[in-house]
Design a protein around this motif. Structure first.
Motif, PDB file in Angstrom:
ATOM      1  N   UNK A 151       8.132   7.477  -7.751  1.00 36.73           N
ATOM      2  CA  UNK A 151       7.135   8.298  -8.451  1.00 36.73           C
ATOM      3  C   UNK A 151       5.969   8.746  -7.567  1.00 36.73           C
ATOM      4  N   UNK A 152       5.457   7.872  -6.736  1.00 39.49           N
ATOM      5  CA  UNK A 152       4.339   8.234  -5.851  1.00 39.49           C
ATOM      6  C   UNK A 152       4.815   8.543  -4.441  1.00 39.49           C
ATOM      7  N   UNK A 153       6.101   8.594  -4.240  1.00 37.05           N
ATOM      8  CA  UNK A 153       6.641   8.886  -2.914  1.00 37.05           C
ATOM      9  C   UNK A 153       6.308   7.780  -1.928  1.00 37.05           C
ATOM     10  N   UNK A 154       6.135   8.169  -0.683  1.00 38.11           N
ATOM     11  CA  UNK A 154       5.846   7.179   0.356  1.00 38.11           C
ATOM     12  C   UNK A 154       4.437   6.607   0.231  1.00 38.11           C
ATOM     13  N   UNK A 155       3.543   7.324  -0.454  1.00 36.66           N
ATOM     14  CA  UNK A 155       2.180   6.820  -0.613  1.00 36.66           C
ATOM     15  C   UNK A 155       2.138   5.572  -1.486  1.00 36.66           C
ATOM     16  N   UNK A 156       3.132   5.359  -2.329  1.00 34.09           N
ATOM     17  CA  UNK A 156       3.165   4.191  -3.200  1.00 34.09           C
ATOM     18  C   UNK A 156       3.883   2.998  -2.603  1.00 34.09           C
ATOM     19  N   UNK A 157       4.118   3.014  -1.305  1.00 31.81           N
ATOM     20  CA  UNK A 157       4.882   1.935  -0.660  1.00 31.81           C
ATOM     21  C   UNK A 157       3.970   0.883  -0.053  1.00 31.81           C
ATOM     22  N   UNK A 158       4.412  -0.341  -0.171  1.00 35.32           N
ATOM     23  CA  UNK A 158       3.833  -1.452   0.577  1.00 35.32           C
ATOM     24  C   UNK A 158       4.899  -1.852   1.596  1.00 35.32           C
ATOM     25  N   UNK A 159       4.535  -1.883   2.857  1.00 33.97           N
ATOM     26  CA  UNK A 159       5.483  -2.184   3.929  1.00 33.97           C
ATOM     27  C   UNK A 159       5.265  -3.627   4.372  1.00 33.97           C
ATOM     28  N   UNK A 160       6.347  -4.391   4.399  1.00 35.40           N
ATOM     29  CA  UNK A 160       6.295  -5.793   4.807  1.00 35.40           C
ATOM     30  C   UNK A 160       7.236  -5.945   6.001  1.00 35.40           C
ATOM     31  N   UNK A 161       6.690  -6.427   7.116  1.00 39.03           N
ATOM     32  CA  UNK A 161       7.461  -6.573   8.353  1.00 39.03           C
ATOM     33  C   UNK A 161       7.610  -8.055   8.656  1.00 39.03           C
ATOM     34  N   UNK A 162       8.847  -8.482   8.867  1.00 41.15           N
ATOM     35  CA  UNK A 162       9.049  -9.858   9.307  1.00 41.15           C
ATOM     36  C   UNK A 162       9.918  -9.870  10.559  1.00 41.15           C
ATOM     37  N   UNK A 163       9.664 -10.886  11.369  1.00 38.05           N
ATOM     38  CA  UNK A 163      10.424 -11.077  12.599  1.00 38.05           C
ATOM     39  C   UNK A 163      11.089 -12.438  12.507  1.00 38.05           C
TER      40      UNK A 163
END
Length: 161
Positions: A82-94
Motif C-alpha cells: 500500500x505505501x510502496x517502498x516507503x512503508x518498508x522496514x529493512x532488517x539486515x542480519x549477518x
C-alpha cells in the motif's frame, strides 16, 4: 428532515481560491527511493552498525554489487504494498545475527518488513587458515558472500485475503 442549501450568509471572508498556492499534503509528491539511494542508505546503516558492535575492530568486506542487487530486490518486493517502498522496514542480519534495522521513510506507516540475510564467504582464502592464525590478527577480516537471501514479511492483512 429538510436539506437546506448553504447561502452566502455563512461566508467568513475566504475566497474560493486556495490561500496557499503550493501543493497540499495530498498533492505533494512523495519521494520514492531509487536503487542507488537505497544502496547508499544500506551502506551507511551497515557502517554505523559495524561501529557500534563488536565488529568495530574487524574489517568487513562486502562485494561491489551486493548492495545494489539487494536494493533492487527490496524495491521490487515493495511494489505491491500500500505505501510502496516507503512503508518498508529493512532488517539486515549477518550469519543469523541482527546487525542493522531501519525504516526507509520514518514518517510513513510500516506495512511490511524486508529481511536481508547476509552470510560469511566460506570460499575465500582466509577460510583455509587455522583458527589460531585468524586470532592473531587484531579483529580479523570478515568477507561477506555475494549470495544473499531476501524475504518480505507483511504486517497487515487485507480484507480480500
Amino acid at each position: 428532515m429538510e436539506i437546506l442549501p448553504v447561502t452566502s450568509q455563512f461566508s467568513v471572508g475566504f475566497s474560493s481560491e486556495k490561500a496557499w498556492n503550493g501543493p497540499t499534503w495530498r498533492e505533494a509528491p512523495m519521494p520514492v527511493p531509487t536503487e542507488a539511494a537505497l544502496a547508499q542508505r544500506l551502506e551507511r546503516e551497515l557502517r554505523a552498525a559495524k561501529g557500534a558492535s563488536e565488529l568495530a575492530t574487524a574489517e568487513v568486506l562486502v562485494p561491489a554489487e551486493l548492495l545494489a542487487r539487494a536494493s533492487r530486490q527490496t524495491l521490487a518486493l515493495a511494489e505491491g504494498e500500500p505505501c510502496g517502498s516507503r512503508g518498508a522496514a529493512v532488517i539486515v542480519d549477518v550469519a543469523g545475527r541482527r546487525l542493522a534495522a531501519f525504516k526507509i521513510d520514518p514518517n510513513t506507516l510500516t506495512t511490511h518488513e524486508i529481511h536481508l540475510h547476509l552470510e560469511h564467504d566460506a570460499t575465500n582464502w582466509t577460510s583455509l587458515l587455522p583458527q589460531f592464525l585468524k586470532n592473531l590478527t587484531r579483529g580479523g577480516t570478515i568477507i561477506i558472500s555475494p549470495q544473499f537471501t531476501i524475504e518480505k514479511k507483511k504486517l497487515f492483512r487485507s480484507q480480500a485475503e
